[in-house]
Each structure stands twice: as structure tokens, then as C-alpha cells.
Design an enzyme around this catalytic site. Structure first.
Site, PDB file in Angstrom:
ATOM      1  N   LYS A   1       9.844 -12.064  18.868  1.00  0.00           N
ATOM      2  CA  LYS A   1       9.231 -12.448  17.607  1.00  0.00           C
ATOM      3  C   LYS A   1      10.388 -12.585  16.616  1.00  0.00           C
ATOM      4  O   LYS A   1      11.045 -11.607  16.273  1.00  0.00           O
ATOM      5  CB  LYS A   1       8.227 -11.368  17.168  1.00  0.00           C
ATOM      6  CG  LYS A   1       7.380 -11.765  15.969  1.00  0.00           C
ATOM      7  CD  LYS A   1       7.956 -11.126  14.748  1.00  0.00           C
ATOM      8  CE  LYS A   1       7.226 -11.485  13.476  1.00  0.00           C
ATOM      9  NZ  LYS A   1       7.946 -10.958  12.303  1.00  0.00           N
TER      10      LYS A   1
ATOM     11  N   GLY B   1      13.798  -2.031  12.708  1.00  0.00           N
ATOM     12  CA  GLY B   1      13.329  -2.413  11.377  1.00  0.00           C
ATOM     13  C   GLY B   1      12.948  -1.207  10.557  1.00  0.00           C
ATOM     14  O   GLY B   1      13.502  -0.116  10.727  1.00  0.00           O
ATOM     15  N   SER B   2      11.983  -1.405   9.678  1.00  0.00           N
ATOM     16  CA  SER B   2      11.621  -0.349   8.734  1.00  0.00           C
ATOM     17  C   SER B   2      10.736   0.706   9.396  1.00  0.00           C
ATOM     18  O   SER B   2      10.137   0.482  10.443  1.00  0.00           O
ATOM     19  CB  SER B   2      10.865  -0.954   7.551  1.00  0.00           C
ATOM     20  OG  SER B   2       9.587  -1.396   7.986  1.00  0.00           O
ATOM     21  N   ARG B   3      10.630   1.856   8.744  1.00  0.00           N
ATOM     22  CA  ARG B   3       9.771   2.930   9.237  1.00  0.00           C
ATOM     23  C   ARG B   3       8.314   2.469   9.250  1.00  0.00           C
ATOM     24  O   ARG B   3       7.599   2.685  10.227  1.00  0.00           O
ATOM     25  CB  ARG B   3       9.927   4.149   8.325  1.00  0.00           C
ATOM     26  CG  ARG B   3       9.212   5.386   8.803  1.00  0.00           C
ATOM     27  CD  ARG B   3       9.844   6.592   8.142  1.00  0.00           C
ATOM     28  NE  ARG B   3       9.189   7.838   8.429  1.00  0.00           N
ATOM     29  CZ  ARG B   3       9.703   9.029   8.097  1.00  0.00           C
ATOM     30  NH1 ARG B   3      10.864   9.106   7.481  1.00  0.00           N
ATOM     31  NH2 ARG B   3       9.066  10.146   8.387  1.00  0.00           N
TER      32      ARG B   3
ATOM     33  N   GLY C   1       7.164  -0.594   9.465  1.00  0.00           N
ATOM     34  CA  GLY C   1       6.983  -1.583  10.528  1.00  0.00           C
ATOM     35  C   GLY C   1       6.941  -0.940  11.904  1.00  0.00           C
ATOM     36  O   GLY C   1       6.090  -1.259  12.743  1.00  0.00           O
ATOM     37  N   GLY C   2       7.856  -0.016  12.138  1.00  0.00           N
ATOM     38  CA  GLY C   2       7.910   0.663  13.433  1.00  0.00           C
ATOM     39  C   GLY C   2       6.663   1.481  13.696  1.00  0.00           C
ATOM     40  O   GLY C   2       6.115   1.476  14.800  1.00  0.00           O
TER      41      GLY C   2
ATOM     42  N   GLU D   1      13.365   1.484  16.545  1.00  0.00           N
ATOM     43  CA  GLU D   1      14.424   2.118  15.768  1.00  0.00           C
ATOM     44  C   GLU D   1      14.107   1.864  14.312  1.00  0.00           C
ATOM     45  O   GLU D   1      13.901   0.732  13.899  1.00  0.00           O
ATOM     46  CB  GLU D   1      15.767   1.494  16.145  1.00  0.00           C
ATOM     47  CG  GLU D   1      16.927   2.155  15.431  1.00  0.00           C
ATOM     48  CD  GLU D   1      18.140   1.255  15.409  1.00  0.00           C
ATOM     49  OE1 GLU D   1      18.457   0.635  16.422  1.00  0.00           O
ATOM     50  OE2 GLU D   1      18.740   1.155  14.329  1.00  0.00           O
TER      51      GLU D   1
ATOM     52  N   CYS E   1      21.860   0.262   9.885  1.00  0.00           N
ATOM     53  CA  CYS E   1      21.041   1.402  10.300  1.00  0.00           C
ATOM     54  C   CYS E   1      21.855   2.682  10.195  1.00  0.00           C
ATOM     55  O   CYS E   1      21.299   3.769  10.082  1.00  0.00           O
ATOM     56  CB  CYS E   1      20.574   1.273  11.742  1.00  0.00           C
ATOM     57  SG  CYS E   1      20.422  -0.379  12.371  1.00  0.00           S
TER      58      CYS E   1
ATOM     59  N   GLU F   1      14.718   7.085   3.284  1.00  0.00           N
ATOM     60  CA  GLU F   1      15.799   6.113   3.407  1.00  0.00           C
ATOM     61  C   GLU F   1      15.775   5.129   2.229  1.00  0.00           C
ATOM     62  O   GLU F   1      14.723   4.625   1.854  1.00  0.00           O
ATOM     63  CB  GLU F   1      15.661   5.326   4.723  1.00  0.00           C
ATOM     64  CG  GLU F   1      16.828   4.373   4.955  1.00  0.00           C
ATOM     65  CD  GLU F   1      16.702   3.563   6.258  1.00  0.00           C
ATOM     66  OE1 GLU F   1      17.732   3.184   6.807  1.00  0.00           O
ATOM     67  OE2 GLU F   1      15.563   3.306   6.704  1.00  0.00           O
TER      68      GLU F   1
END
Lengths: 542, 542
Positions: free
Chosen positions: B195, B252-254, B256-257, B276, B313, B404
Site C-alpha cells: 500500500k 508509521g504512527s502509533r 496507524g499501527g 513499527e 524512528c 512521541e
């Protein structure tokens, strides 16, 4: 409010008293009563057990959490001696364990005697694995200066943290308190909290006393091992949800495994869940093998099917054969053997009840016919063997025919030809095992089926029977869902230690601080990958 | 209804046209418009992209599923050549890739040039790893007859199945279409559906054309690789929920994950999710190191903090120092460097907006003071560096200080003494990295902190800075939650191939049917464990 019976003795007593183990203490639960019954008579087995209170659960998790940094940092040799001490005590107390387990499970004494040996042998194998050190998977990419500089990176594996292990009903020793999950987690450096299986609480207590005694004798930190009692999903959910728990090992039913996976998925911090659940272990009888020895295969099949009242995760619940020479002989031999089978007492009345209901449901599906029923002996949890049959087209059309019947019932799928057989194999869910009976003339067909079986099973057997799982280095006891929730690992064999480890890298770490596994002089003499090359030598990084 | 532009050419053209790759076809999406903007000007970048329709998503998954059996069964050498061909084409088209990525991300050309080399180098490393064969982790327990018979068991690893990879915003090459997750999944034998990240669709298209061209040139099965376009969580949820997808790689972001992990947890059949997400990469300045070179450390720190506008990251978002000699020098140097920093244009306007808001939120927490702000250049997505400070007690009391801030903002935690430092370290969430600056006199303190850091981070660095992740055999780029959803693996380095493999055992398998890795004569010359012993010899099983 912590009722305390006595400190754990080094020499565990041979009779259970209703105690749980929390750290170094023997304590009865303070919750609701939980009691096993004799599966033959249905009568309650003494002593009385009580479920752990929330406070007791909390204390076991707190002690495990506190023990973790010390326990994981012990030299591997120390944990190896702890495992060996457990093994020695199991062997020493073998007769008491066998007697108690026989009372609680109705499993035959010779089988239980073998299971003690399997359990102690498994612990000794992990002790040897700890000493070999390969499990650390040490890797070193030496640093470079000059034109193309790079940092020095070294990798090893460390333990995940406290692990909850759920004892299994069908192996009161080898997959319970001191079973494979406990052995591999302790080997990895993870403290263990066992939730004892309610059907064999006395056996579980005796083994827990042994582990606690071994922990005391080898000076393991308090909290390295605890065992709690409880019934229903409540204690399981609470343990799996506890933030101090970092991984879960479970062997049991699909419903139980899914409940635990759901509880884990609801945690804010995800953890690995290794739930072994449901497998019907298809056996494929290829045409030449079937033609050559149909009758013999029929007899062998029923021996595997009825072993231990069919109460194996690897029990052959599904058998595929292509219509042709040998199928009649196979069917006749299998039918005769099932009819002649005396039946057996199952582990618990509940399990026997589920077995009967699941068999009835399977027999009632469209196109399913009964080939044979065996005798049913006396006993509260007695059950008889059953052999059902269906044609390939009906099997392919009805996914419900793949529901596990835990016990000695199997479904013979008669395929019209090898194309239908292949289609049926494609329709299979994930499995612990898949078995192929093949003669040389069958090899081309076997070669086309093999990739399909690899994608659907953790272990593929040729010309054997799936019951019996050898404990060694190469074994895989696992497989795609619903056989397990995580096909990336095995619950049996030395590879199982990997479940409870994670990698850590050290960059430009001073030699004085490096873990021994990745030191230049390789003091533990372990195999490592240095710049990608496999070697066991010292490193001269100048 | 499958609009088809043209078959994928072997030599990809250097200008994106708005196409996705589905199997061997270049097709525009048929859903809503998705378009990147230049982060400097805020102006829309041509061409227009459209999101994949449900039908197109389905087709990519179906092709991947169909390609899987063929692709995983190819000799490792074939997949190695495919990866090398991708690498060669990336290098060949380097300038066009750098230009396009520069337009879309505002990352400097030298950094992007290096990133192309990192991406091609990573692919070549996996090609070499495929040839070495160690990744198969072959194990053989030879069978025995006689008094103590046992079956012959052999283990190897096979691919999990089709993998979805989510491109990352901050590495348009090395963690995107042909990045680490794609390289390790393809190496393992898993078809990949990418994606594309919506912020660099043109770069993603160019790389996807390269992969598709390499697949065609090396005769990979159709569906080995596809790339889809979409925005928002919808396409991600749909891909992760597809029953044909067997694993997920995400950077990606928290938020999103966690959304992806939640979608995966809702599947009937669980799959591994390697997300991650969030890491603030604590740096510990131990007293002797700080006293010896406080000013130098301050300058180095800000260089690491502001590298790539802080969009790593592994960006050092948290720095711990014990009050004492050197802290003033460090603070002065860091403050000066931040003040002098010219700022930078971030990847997107959204990211710059989140950065500003997260920095404001952090600065507003109890006890947090501003030490310095850098300049903010012109540009739609421009941002400035910031350095905040707080004392150890306030840090320990407020978990929100660990949120973060993705970008060049860091928090200096001043600890009263080493006890408070240790308590602060204990309070840390999971991290990708933890860094220790230590001189010899600090080693005893470092030795006590090291176990705490191991339990909280995937990589521990000494006397360096966490930005920069070497691609090699020993690297671990991963770590406990929230750094990742699965600390058992790494997304960088050859160990990453293990994410996409599972073990299979073969019991008493006829030699004619055995996979080459576990044949007696070891034709692939791979390292194996035979009866537990590491060796690379032929096997004489008689």
C-alpha cells in the site's frame, strides 16, 4: 490474609494436600471450591481445592515479575541444573505421580509411566540445549574503520518475561505443570505461572511441589515458579490480562484457546499467545499403498485412533482414500477393529459428554453414514470408538465435517479419484499433522500433494501414524490456524525455546560490558554468525 | 471493468503516470482522487492518482494468493536473482528516483541518493542470505532402529503466504515500496502487496514499476508483487482483513499501527502483525562521560536530533543527564546548536502540523521548560527544532512526557542523582533504541542500567547516536511495545526474513520427496543441526 501452610520442602511429599504454590509458599486457594472426580466412578477425589483469590493471582504475578530480572540473567548452566533437578525429582517420585494421575485421569499406568519419562527427558533435553548455547543465535558484525567505516553490532536473544502456562487435560504430565511450555519458558529465562488443569489437581500439586523444591534446592529466585488453581475462564482471563505477563502457552479446546487469544487481544500491550487448539490430523491413503496393504492399514489406523481413548491432539480424525483396490479391505479391517474395540474411560465426564455430542452432530451431517461403533465399558466418563464415512463431494461441500471430535471418532472420506482427493485436501483447515501412506508408485501423486500439505500442517508423516510426538531438535508440534494461534513456532522440541525469546543488538558496546555469548573470545564456545559466516572460533578484532 | 494501461515494461520509464501495479498490469485506481503536494510550496504534485477500488484490491490479493505456491517453491537462487535485478534497476534509475523523491518529500538529494544505495544494498544482502541458506534453519534428527527406535524427523522453514506492506512516509525508498519489509518478505517466498504511502506516490510508482519489471525479467509468477493506492484507514483495514493475506509489515504512527493491529485482531484467522510505531530513543549521559565531554556531546546530540528534520524512528527525543560537572556545558552547547539550527521542511503539511501540536502539548506539561527554539524556514511544511527540559521527578511522575513528538524536538531530563536516573529508566516504555554515553569510570553504573535497557529496547548503543541503522546480519530494529507490536523480530537486517517463515517437520519422508535443504547429501551445502550438532557435512544414514 495469606494463609500459609509450610515452606516448600526440598523432598516433596507424595500426597497432595490441596495446596497451590505461590513463590516459596504452599497455600490453599481462598476462592470457590474446585474438585476433580474419578472418571470411572464419578466420585469426588480428595483433597478439596479452592480457587486462587484475586489477591493470590496478583501475588503470583508480582513475584514472577520480581524474579524475572534475576532469573533471566543467571548463567544458562544454572538454569540447566534447575531443569535437571526437576527431572530427577520427577523420576524419583514416578510411582506416586503415576498413581495419582491414574486416579484422576483413568489413563493406563504404563502410558503414565512413559509420560513421566517423557516429561523428565524433555527437561533434560532443554538443559542440554541451554549448555549448547545455539538458542542464543549469537551474531556479530565486527566494526570497521577506514574508508568504509561501520559500527560494531552484536546480537543475542533474551527472555520475554513472565509466562502463563495452562495445563492440558490429556497429558497430565508432559503438557501440564512441568510440561513442554513450562520447560521451554524456564529454559529461556522466563518465570512461569501455571494454571493447573482442574481435572488433575492432585497430580498438578505433586508436580508443582517438585518444581518448587527444585527451585529451592538450586537457589532460584522466589517467584520463578507458581501454580494457581481456578475453574472457568475467569482466572485465565485475569492471568492473560495481567500487565506483568509477557507470553501465554495453552493447550486445549478451540473455544478455550480463542477465549484466551481474545483476552490477550484486549490488552493495551500485545503479547504472544501460543494456543494449541484443534486438529483432526488428516491421513491420506494413496492408491498403490492402499492396494498393497489395505487390510493392514485398517488395523494400524484403528490402533492409532483408539490409543488413549483417542485423546491426543494428533489423533487421526479424518482419513482420505481413493476408491479402488484396497479400499474395501481397509474399510472391512477398520470396521472390524472398531467393532471389536472395548472402548475406554475418558478423562472427565465433561469430555465424554462433549465427545458423544460432537460424534452425534457429525453423524447427522448430510451424507455421513456410520460404519462401526465399538463397545462402551462401564464408567461415568466411558466412551466408545466410532467410524463414520462420507464421500469426497459431500466432504468438500460441508466445512462442518472438519469440526474436531476430541476422542476416538474418525471420518473416512471416500474420494472418487485423485482429483477429488486433491480438491478435498485444498479444502482443509490448518492442522498439527498430515500423514501420507504411499508406495513408490504413489510418489508422483505425493509430490503434487506435498506442497498443499506443507501449507496446511506443521508436520508431515509418511507411512506412519500421527499419534506420538518425538521430543527432539527437529520436531514441529504446531501448525496453521485453527491448529494453533501462531504457526511460527512449535510447542515440542528444542525449537520451542524460541517462543519466549527476543533479539537485542549491542552497538559499539565496550568489551567489559558485553554478554559472554558475543564476546570476542567466545568463552561459552557457542556457534555464532560472524559477518554472516557460521563459526565457533574466537574473534580477532584487533 | 479493469482499465489497463500497458503491460509492465522491462525498462521502467522515469516519469510516473498515475498507475498502480496489479500483477503484470499498470492500472490507474478507479476510486477517489489521492494526490501528494510539494511540502515546500504546498502545491499539488502531478500526476493525479486514484484509490484502488474494492475490485482492484481483491484482484491484487487474488493474484498474490495464486502466485504464492509457485513463488515460495522456487529455488532460493531464483528469488535471489529477482532481488538482485530489482537492486540493479534501482541503481540504474537512481537519479530519476532521487529527483522525484526530493520533490515529494523535501528530503535533501544526498540523503536520498544514499537511501537508494541502502535500498539496493539491502536487496543484495537478502540475495546473499538466500544463497547461504542458513535462514532455512534446517534440522535433522536421524531415525534409529534397534532397541531404542525412533522416527526420522527433519525440519525446515517455509513462507507464510502473501504479505501486505505499508510504505512509510519518512523513508520513501528504504522503508517503502522496495524497502526492508518487501525485501525480506520476497526473500522468504511471500508475494507482496504494497500500500503506497500517499505522500510519495510518484516515487512509489517508479519503484513499483522497477519491481514489476524485474519480476517480468526474471520470470516470477504473476501476482508476486502488486502496489495499490489509497488514503485513510479504509484500504489498510480491507487489506489486513483479507483472508488471503498472511502477515503485515507496517512502519508509521502509533495510531496507524494500532488501527492495523486492531483490524488484524478482528480476523477469524489471526496473522502476525509487525507494526513499527513509536519510539523516543532515550540517550543516557553518564556522569564521567558528561564531565569529560559535555560540550561535545551537546553538539553531537543536536546534529542527531535535527538530521532529516528529526524524521527518524530512531530520533533521540529524550536525553537523561545527572546533575553535575558537564551538564551545564552540555546544555549550553545543545541550546546554542538548537538556536542556530536553520530548521527544515518536513515531509508533509500534516506531519508538520502534528509536530507543532505535539511539541506545544509537551511544552505545556507540568514542570517542562523551553531551553531553545531554532529558526523556521519558509515552506508549507516548515518546522523548527526545539529543546525542552524537565527534572527527573516530574518525568517519573508524568507518563505523558513519553509521547512521541515526531520531528526535531527533544526533552532533556535532569536527574538529581543516579538513583533518580535509574528510577526514570525503569519508568520508560518500550523503545527501538537506548543509548549510553559512558567512560570507563561509568562502567559499573552502566552495568546496572544495562539489564533495564535490554528489557526496554531492541538495540543498545554506546558512545554513539541512534540515528542511522546499519543493514547487516546482527542489526535489531525492533523492540518492546509501543516501539513495535511484536518484539520477537527485527525489520532491518537479515534476521528480518524470519518474520515471514514458519517451521515444517517431515517424519520418515522418502528421500525422493525430501526438500533439498534436508537431504542426506546436503546439495545446497547449508549449515544444519544434525542430532543437535551444528554441521555442514553430508549425512551417512546408511
Amino acid at each position: 490474609m495469606k494463609p500459609k501452610e509450610a515452606p516448600v520442602p526440598d523432598r516433596p511429599q507424595p500426597h497432595p494436600t490441596g495446596a497451590m504454590v505461590i513463590g516459596t509458599e504452599l497455600v490453599p486457594g481462598t476462592g470457590a471450591q474446585v474438585q476433580a472426580s474419578d472418571p470411572r466412578s464419578g466420585e469426588v477425589v480428595e483433597p478439596v481445592y479452592r480457587a486462587a483469590s484475586d489477591e493470590q493471582i496478583d501475588r503470583a504475578c508480582a513475584l514472577a515479575d520480581r524474579a524475572f530480572p534475576q532469573f533471566r540473567a543467571l548463567p544458562a548452566e544454572r538454569r540447566a541444573r534447575f531443569l535437571e533437578r526437576i527431572a530427577d525429582l520427577l523420576d524419583e517420585h514416578r510411582d506416586a505421580l503415576v498413581e495419582r494421575a491414574h486416579t484422576e485421569t483413568a489413563l493406563p499406568r504404563p502410558r503414565l509411566t512413559g509420560e513421566v519419562g517423557r516429561t523428565s527427558g524433555q527437561l533434560r533435553l532443554f538443559a542440554a540445549e541451554l549448555r549448547a548455547g545455539t538458542w542464543q543465535r549469537a551474531r556479530i558484525d565486527p566494526g570497521r574503520t577506514g574508508d568504509n567505516p561501520r559500527p560494531d553490532i552484536r546480537q543475542r536473544r533474551i527472555a520475554l518475561g513472565p509466562v502463563v502456562v495452562f495445563g492440558a487435560s490429556n497429558f497430565p504430565l508432559a503438557f501440564s505443570t512441568a510440561g513442554g511450555d513450562t520447560a521451554s519458558a524456564l529454559a529461556a529465562g522466563c518465570p512461569v505461572v501455571v494454571k493447573a488443569h482442574p481435572a488433575h489437581l492432585g497430580t498438578a500439586e505433586l508436580v508443582a511441589r517438585i518444581i518448587a523444591g527444585a527451585a529451592a534446592a538450586t537457589d532460584m529466585p522466589e517467584g520463578t515458579f507458581s501454580q494457581l488453581v481456578g475453574s472457568g475462564h475467569e482466572i485465565g482471563t485475569r492471568l492473560v490480562s495481567d500487565p506483568r505477563i509477557r507470553a501465554v502457552g495453552f493447550t486445549g479446546s478451540r473455544a478455550g484457546g480463542l477465549a484466551i487469544a481474545a483476552a490477550a487481544a484486549a490488552r493495551p500491550v500485545p503479547i504472544p499467545v501460543y494456543a494449541e487448539m484443534s486438529s483432526i490430523n488428516p491421513v491420506l491413503l494413496l492408491p498403490a499403498a492402499l492396494a498393497a496393504r489395505g487390510a493392514a492399514l485398517g488395523g494400524e489406523f484403528v490402533a492409532s485412533l483408539t490409543l488413549g481413548a483417542g485423546q491426543f491432539c494428533t489423533n487421526p480424525g479424518l482419513i482420505f482414500a481413493v476408491d479402488g483396490p484396497g479400499l474395501d479391505a481397509f474399510t472391512t479391517a477398520a470396521t472390524d477393529a472398531v467393532t471389536a474395540n472395548p472402548g475406554a474411560v475418558m478423562l472427565t465426564g465433561d469430555i465424554a459428554g462433549h465427545y458423544a455430542a460432537a460424534g452425534t452432530a457429525l453423524a447427522a451431517r448430510n451424507g455421513v453414514a456410520e460404519l462401526a461403533q465399538g463397545a462402551r465399558p462401564d464408567g461415568a466418563a466411558a466412551a466408545n470408538a466410532r467410524l463414520l464415512t462420507v464421500d469426497g463431494a459431500a466432504f468438500i461441500a460441508d466445512p462442518q465435517l472438519q469440526n474436531e471430535v476430541f476422542g476416538a471418532t474418525s471420518l473416512l472420506v471416500r474420494c472418487a479419484d485423485t482429483t477429488e482427493l486433491t480438491t478435498a485436501v485444498r479444502a482443509l483447515e490448518g492442522q498439527l499433522t498430515a500423514t501420507v501412506h504411499a508406495d513408490t508408485a504413489d510418489f508422483p501423486l505425493a509430490a503434487t500433494l506435498l506442497p498443499l500439505l506443507e501449507e496446511r500442517a506443521g508436520r508431515i508423516l509418511f507411512n506412519g501414524w500421527p499419534t506420538g510426538v518425538q521430543v527432539g531438535h527437529a520436531m514441529v508440534h504446531g501448525g496453521p490456524f485453527p491448529a494453533t494461534t501462531d504457526a511460527r513456532s512449535t510447542s515440542v522440541g528444542t525449537s520451542a525455546i524460541e517462543r519466549f525469546l527476543r533479539p537485542v543488538a549491542y552497538q559499539d558496546m565496550p568489551a567489559a560490558l558485553l554478554p559472554a555469548e558475543v564476546c570476542d573470545d567466545n568463552p561459552l564456545d557457542v556457534w555464532r554468525r560472524v559477518d554472516g559466516e557460521v563459526e565457533r572460533s574466537e574473534l580477532s578484532t584487533g
